[in-house]
Scaffold this active site. Sequence first.
Site, PDB file in Angstrom:
ATOM      1  N   CYS A 133       0.812  -1.375   0.086  1.00 30.39           N
ATOM      2  CA  CYS A 133       0.059  -0.095  -0.081  1.00 30.39           C
ATOM      3  C   CYS A 133       0.768   1.373   0.212  1.00 30.39           C
ATOM      4  CB  CYS A 133      -1.018  -0.239   1.285  1.00 30.39           C
ATOM      5  SG  CYS A 133      -0.322   0.037   2.722  1.00 30.39           S
ATOM      6  N   CYS A 134       0.179   2.305  -0.396  1.00 31.15           N
ATOM      7  CA  CYS A 134       0.774   3.623  -0.303  1.00 31.15           C
ATOM      8  C   CYS A 134       1.956   3.653  -1.583  1.00 31.15           C
ATOM      9  CB  CYS A 134       1.431   3.953   1.199  1.00 31.15           C
ATOM     10  SG  CYS A 134       1.878   5.612   1.307  1.00 31.15           S
ATOM     11  N   ILE A 135       3.122   3.882  -1.124  1.00 31.73           N
ATOM     12  CA  ILE A 135       4.359   4.143  -1.998  1.00 31.73           C
ATOM     13  C   ILE A 135       4.993   2.723  -2.219  1.00 31.73           C
ATOM     14  CG2 ILE A 135       6.208   4.709  -0.272  1.00 31.73           C
ATOM     15  CD1 ILE A 135       5.681   6.228  -3.804  1.00 31.73           C
ATOM     16  N   PRO A 137       3.729   0.136  -3.588  1.00 25.95           N
ATOM     17  CA  PRO A 137       3.543  -0.540  -5.057  1.00 25.95           C
ATOM     18  C   PRO A 137       4.817  -0.188  -5.784  1.00 25.95           C
ATOM     19  CG  PRO A 137       1.667   0.344  -4.289  1.00 25.95           C
ATOM     20  CD  PRO A 137       2.567   0.647  -3.200  1.00 25.95           C
ATOM     21  N   THR A 196      -3.115  -0.935  -2.816  1.00 25.10           N
ATOM     22  CA  THR A 196      -4.225   0.144  -2.436  1.00 25.10           C
ATOM     23  C   THR A 196      -3.456   1.376  -2.128  1.00 25.10           C
ATOM     24  OG1 THR A 196      -6.281   0.699  -1.112  1.00 25.10           O
ATOM     25  CG2 THR A 196      -4.402  -0.089  -0.047  1.00 25.10           C
TER      26      THR A 196
END
Length: 223
Positions: A133-135, A137, A196
């Site tokens: 999630c967040c950065i 990915p 996400t």
Amino acid sequence: KRVALVLAGCGVFDGSEIHEASAALVHLSRGGAEVKIFAPNIEQRDVVDHLKGSPTGEKRNVLVESARLARGNIQDLAELKVSEFNAVIFPGGFGVAKNLCSWAVDGKNCTINEHVNSTLQAFHSAKKPIGLCCISPVLAAKVFPGCEVTVGQDKNVDGRFPDAETASAIAELGCKHVCKDVSESHVDKANKIVTTCAFMCKAPLHEIFDGIGTMIEEVLKLA
Ligand SMILES: *[C@@H]1O[C@H](CO)[C@@H](O)[C@H](O)[C@H]1NC(C)=O
Ligand SMILES: *[C@@H]1O[C@H](CO)[C@@H](O)[C@H](O)[C@H]1NC(C)=O
């Protein structure tokens, strides 16, 4: 289901985002997963005073700082055995872009910590799901060219996605960025990668919490 969770320190600006790590752990607990926590045994890129928002010049270790979030129950990422787990989760925070890889300074040209890379490769080859999630990915985008991920929207819609250019960097790596809102996850079925946007979206905390819940739910379904 046995799940490994990988941390990057403790605190949004130099480590793992605390609310995201906690949200992931709460949703894993609700989903009945048995969780073990890992972090690389390396020095942090920097240590940030979260009150002033500036580096302090101190030296701290990613595993030692992550142990705060793990209530002391944590292992060196170098010791993670993929055969013992059904899935792996990477919460976000700048620590991912500073300690797990060098995205914070090098963008798409970043290097990835060798244990982070080998962990991702091993889960992927074993066809076990990876949740980010967040950065985080960007780790998948860097290691698995051609994969599909989301970091939210590719435009700063209503000022809610100030880091929307991350989506273009992901596309430049040869991956498909899929636009999703904070309440949603994207599932790359072929690669078993679930993502996400979490704090990449300026959303109320409960919406971020619930969005991470959809990511964990999809990971547990695939596990
Ligand atoms: C990545 O490397 C290319 C080629 O060396 C360079 O032109 C580009 O500016 C670099 N991008 C970043 C974000 O560092
Ligand atoms: C990850 O490790 C593999 C195998 O050692 C290597 O070929 C690849 O270049 C590494 N990827 C990154 C992004 O460092």
